[in-house]
Design an enzyme around this catalytic site. Structure first.
Site, PDB file in Angstrom:
ATOM      1  CE  LYS A 108      -2.427   7.554   0.548  1.00 33.36           C
ATOM      2  NZ  LYS A 108      -3.297   6.685   1.318  1.00 33.36           N
ATOM      3  CD  GLN A 137       1.264  -8.927  -2.244  1.00 36.24           C
ATOM      4  OE1 GLN A 137       2.045  -9.553  -2.934  1.00 36.24           O
ATOM      5  NE2 GLN A 137       0.008  -8.775  -2.593  1.00 36.24           N
ATOM      6  NE  ARG A 185      -4.447   0.089   3.131  1.00 34.40           N
ATOM      7  CZ  ARG A 185      -4.598   0.813   2.017  1.00 34.40           C
ATOM      8  NH1 ARG A 185      -4.338   2.105   2.024  1.00 34.40           N
ATOM      9  NH2 ARG A 185      -5.004   0.244   0.904  1.00 34.40           N
ATOM     10  N   GLY A 226      -3.895  -4.725  -4.131  1.00 35.31           N
ATOM     11  CA  GLY A 226      -4.974  -3.757  -4.348  1.00 35.31           C
ATOM     12  C   GLY A 226      -4.356  -2.482  -4.875  1.00 35.31           C
ATOM     13  CG  HIS A 227      -1.487  -2.582  -7.332  1.00 36.61           C
ATOM     14  ND1 HIS A 227      -0.588  -3.253  -8.114  1.00 36.61           N
ATOM     15  CD2 HIS A 227      -1.160  -2.897  -6.061  1.00 36.61           C
ATOM     16  CE1 HIS A 227       0.243  -3.930  -7.350  1.00 36.61           C
ATOM     17  NE2 HIS A 227      -0.098  -3.739  -6.092  1.00 36.61           N
ATOM     18  NE  ARG A 272      -7.950  -7.089   6.203  1.00 40.85           N
ATOM     19  CZ  ARG A 272      -6.942  -7.950   6.232  1.00 40.85           C
ATOM     20  NH1 ARG A 272      -6.617  -8.565   7.346  1.00 40.85           N
ATOM     21  NH2 ARG A 272      -6.239  -8.195   5.144  1.00 40.85           N
ATOM     22  CG  ASP A 328      -1.844  -1.215   1.211  1.00 42.39           C
ATOM     23  OD1 ASP A 328      -2.242  -1.647   0.119  1.00 42.39           O
ATOM     24  OD2 ASP A 328      -2.108  -1.744   2.298  1.00 42.39           O
ATOM     25  CB  THR A 359      -7.663  -6.494  -1.270  1.00 45.05           C
ATOM     26  OG1 THR A 359      -6.723  -6.051  -2.242  1.00 45.05           O
ATOM     27  CG2 THR A 359      -8.116  -7.900  -1.633  1.00 45.05           C
ATOM     28  CE  LYS A 370       0.565  10.311  -8.300  1.00 46.25           C
ATOM     29  NZ  LYS A 370       0.171  11.438  -7.479  1.00 46.25           N
ATOM     30  CB  THR A 405      -6.185 -10.542   1.135  1.00 44.77           C
ATOM     31  OG1 THR A 405      -5.535 -11.611   0.434  1.00 44.77           O
ATOM     32  CG2 THR A 405      -5.187  -9.434   1.400  1.00 44.77           C
TER      33      THR A 405
HETATM   34  P1  IMO Z   1      -0.540  -4.275  -2.330  1.00 46.73           P
HETATM   35  O1  IMO Z   1       0.000  -4.854  -3.584  1.00 46.73           O
HETATM   36  C1  IMO Z   1      -1.127  -4.589   1.973  1.00 46.73           C
HETATM   37  C2  IMO Z   1      -1.103  -8.606   3.758  1.00 46.73           C
HETATM   38  C3  IMO Z   1      -2.384  -9.133   4.382  1.00 46.73           C
HETATM   39  C4  IMO Z   1      -1.823 -10.047   5.445  1.00 46.73           C
HETATM   40  C5  IMO Z   1      -0.579 -10.627   4.797  1.00 46.73           C
HETATM   41  C6  IMO Z   1      -0.789 -12.005   4.173  1.00 46.73           C
HETATM   42  O2  IMO Z   1      -1.842  -3.571  -2.454  1.00 46.73           O
HETATM   43  O3  IMO Z   1       0.487  -3.480  -1.599  1.00 46.73           O
HETATM   44  P2  IMO Z   1      -2.098 -12.838   2.014  1.00 46.73           P
HETATM   45  O4  IMO Z   1      -3.539 -12.703   1.643  1.00 46.73           O
HETATM   46  O5  IMO Z   1      -1.162 -12.217   1.026  1.00 46.73           O
HETATM   47  O6  IMO Z   1      -1.710 -14.235   2.368  1.00 46.73           O
HETATM   48  O7  IMO Z   1      -1.972 -12.005   3.380  1.00 46.73           O
HETATM   49  O8  IMO Z   1      -0.210  -9.709   3.782  1.00 46.73           O
HETATM   50  N1  IMO Z   1      -1.218  -8.154   2.357  1.00 46.73           N
HETATM   51  C7  IMO Z   1      -1.196  -6.874   1.961  1.00 46.73           C
HETATM   52  N2  IMO Z   1      -1.159  -5.726   2.673  1.00 46.73           N
HETATM   53  N3  IMO Z   1      -1.107  -4.510   0.631  1.00 46.73           N
HETATM   54  C8  IMO Z   1      -1.093  -5.633  -0.110  1.00 46.73           C
HETATM   55  O9  IMO Z   1      -0.898  -5.597  -1.441  1.00 46.73           O
HETATM   56  C9  IMO Z   1      -1.197  -6.883   0.553  1.00 46.73           C
HETATM   57  N4  IMO Z   1      -1.262  -8.171   0.145  1.00 46.73           N
HETATM   58  C10 IMO Z   1      -1.256  -8.924   1.251  1.00 46.73           C
HETATM   59  O10 IMO Z   1      -3.162  -8.111   4.925  1.00 46.73           O
HETATM   60  O11 IMO Z   1      -1.396  -9.309   6.566  1.00 46.73           O
HETATM   61 MG    MG Z   2      -3.063  -3.024  -0.953  1.00 47.79          MG
END
Ligand code: IMO
Ligand code: MG
Length: 406
Positions: free
Chosen positions: A325, A219, A299, A40-41, A297, A13, A294, A18, A125
């Site tokens: 940000k 991630q 954060r 979640g992009h 929740r 996140d 996604t 962007k 997720t």
């Molecule tokens: P982007 O690409 C933030 C977190 C989940 C959980 C842990 C494991 O948008 O940055 P999972 O479903 O992957 O097995 O969950 O990782 N998590 C993320 N947190 N942004 C994400 O993706 C995330 N993808 C997984 O909340 O703590």
């Molecule tokens: Mg995300």
């Protein structure tokens, strides 16, 4: 432009959507190499907002061809939903714009069930990511090639039968409706089949053409299965090594872009040394609209942890940092940054005077308040890496370029 990779330097996140969008208008090929629909992009173009989970961000600009590489895990049902969502938004995703590796693994409804039942402690997720990668490593997984050669549904039925027994005897949680899942998968199969191909060959052909290639990480470094806050991590390699196994082709990344948010957030459970469980944390969440793209929740929020970002820097070899940000930090009297940990493992902070002015949409470095500039310069000095881009708002144009991005 040449070969680019963008990687989150914190817990995800960091504003990947962007930056992908800014670069994708120049890229010929955009590659996802790990993860699945857990990402979640958020891409905002004009007054339109797109939230992508599995499909690479290059799909929005319409110019680039997109790849979901062999290192990803793909849920055919959510894939179909995402394509339909994009269609409603006016984006037609066709096989000439997107290829999925035949070697990527399938996420099945059983994996999603197992994720719910077994991974409660991690706060995943719920997209079935961990169980799908478990099957892959255990060598009991099923790859997208099974959808091409027509053996996938049989595999799924056997998997479902096996886990139905576990569900009754071990997990004690109601299992899925197998027949219904088969019907859904049948439909999703026909949908996804035309997109499946050999992405290693495709990436290689673009490399030979000296095209502009962008690798889009999902991630962040602290969620990496090796380098993150294990076991509170995701199940893939979110750092640069994952790009080589998960894309499959060796290439030299000219720009290795580290995405850093001006403060820190985390979704789900796990260590977060600079977390603020107080009004300040609440204020960060409000100002930054920090709710999961996604799962929705709220954060967890806290101060920037530079010690951890430095670690991500070492692992990934960033040579360009984007800071996102910054505009959400207006209105704090004091801003803190963790620069070390003490012997008890507590963060050691450095404090900075804040700034009152709203800076959303600022595009000139000189127009930032002095205190904001000092904050940015401190991060840059600490990381010994240029902060080339500062994002000052959600819009594509809310950007200060301190160094060209291409
Ligand atoms: P982007 O690409 C933030 C977190 C989940 C959980 C842990 C494991 O948008 O940055 P999972 O479903 O992957 O097995 O969950 O990782 N998590 C993320 N947190 N942004 C994400 O993706 C995330 N993808 C997984 O909340 O703590
Ligand atoms: Mg995300």
């Amino acid at each position: 432009m040449a070969n680019y990779i963008i990687l989150g330097a914190q817990w995800g996140d960091e504003g990947k959507g962007k930056i992908v969008d800014l670069l994708a208008s120049r890229a010929d090929l955009v590659v996802r190499f790990q993860g699945g629909a857990n990402a979640g992009h958020t891409v905002i173009v004009g007054d339109k907002k797109f939230v992508l989970h599995l499909i690479p961000g290059g799909i929005v600009s319409g110019k680039a061809v997109n790849v979901i590489g062999n290192g990803c895990v793909v849920d055919p049902i959510t894939f179909k939903q995402e394509i339909e969502y994009l269609k409603k938004q006016g984006i037609d995703v066709t096989p000439d714009k997107l290829m999925i590796s035949f070697q990527a693994h399938v996420v099945t409804p059983v994996h999603k069930y197992l994720d719910r039942v077994l991974n409660k402690k991690i706060g995943t997720t719920g997209r079935g990511i961990g169980p799908a990668y478990t099957d892959k490593i255990q060598r009991t997984g099923v790859r997208l090639e099974a959808i091409v050669n027509g053996t996938f549904l049989e595999h799924f039925k056997q998997q479902a039968k096996l886990y139905e027994q576990y569900a009754q005897n071990l997990y004690k949680e109601p299992f899925l409706n197998i027949e219904q899942a088969v019907e859904e998968l049948k439909e999703a199969e026909t949908y996804i089949r035309p997109f499946i191909g050999d992405t290693v060959e495709l990436i290689h052909s673009y490399l030979n053409k000296k095209a502009n290639i962008l690798y889009e990480g999902a991630q962040g470094a602290m969620l990496d299965v090796d380098h993150g806050t294990y076991p509170f991590v995701t199940s893939s390699s979110t750092t640069i090594g994952g790009a080589f196994t998960g894309g499959g082709v060796f290439l030299e990344f000219d720009k290795r872009i580290g995405l850093v948010k001006a403060y820190a957030t985390r979704v789900g459970e796990g260590p977060f040394p600079t977390e603020l469980n107080d009004e300040t944390g609440e204020k960060l969440r409000e100002k930054g609209h920090e709710f999961g793209a996604t799962t929705g929740r709220p954060r967890r929020c806290g101060w920037l942890d530079l010690k951890l970002v430095k670690r991500a820097q070492i692992i990934n070899g960033f040579n360009y940092i984007t800071l996102s940000k910054l505009s959400c930090l207006s209105g704090f009297e004091t801003i803190k940054v963790a620069v070390d940990y003490d012997s008890a493992g507590q963060p050691v902070y450095r404090s900075f005077p804040g700034w009152e002015q709203k800076i959303e949409g600022v595009t000139e470095w000189q127009d930032l308040p002095q205190n904001a500039r000092e904050y940015v310069r401190f991060i840059e000095d600490y990381l010994q890496t240029p902060i080339g881009l500062v994002s000052t708002g959600p819009d594509r144009n809310h950007v200060i370029y301190r160094q060209p991005l291409w």
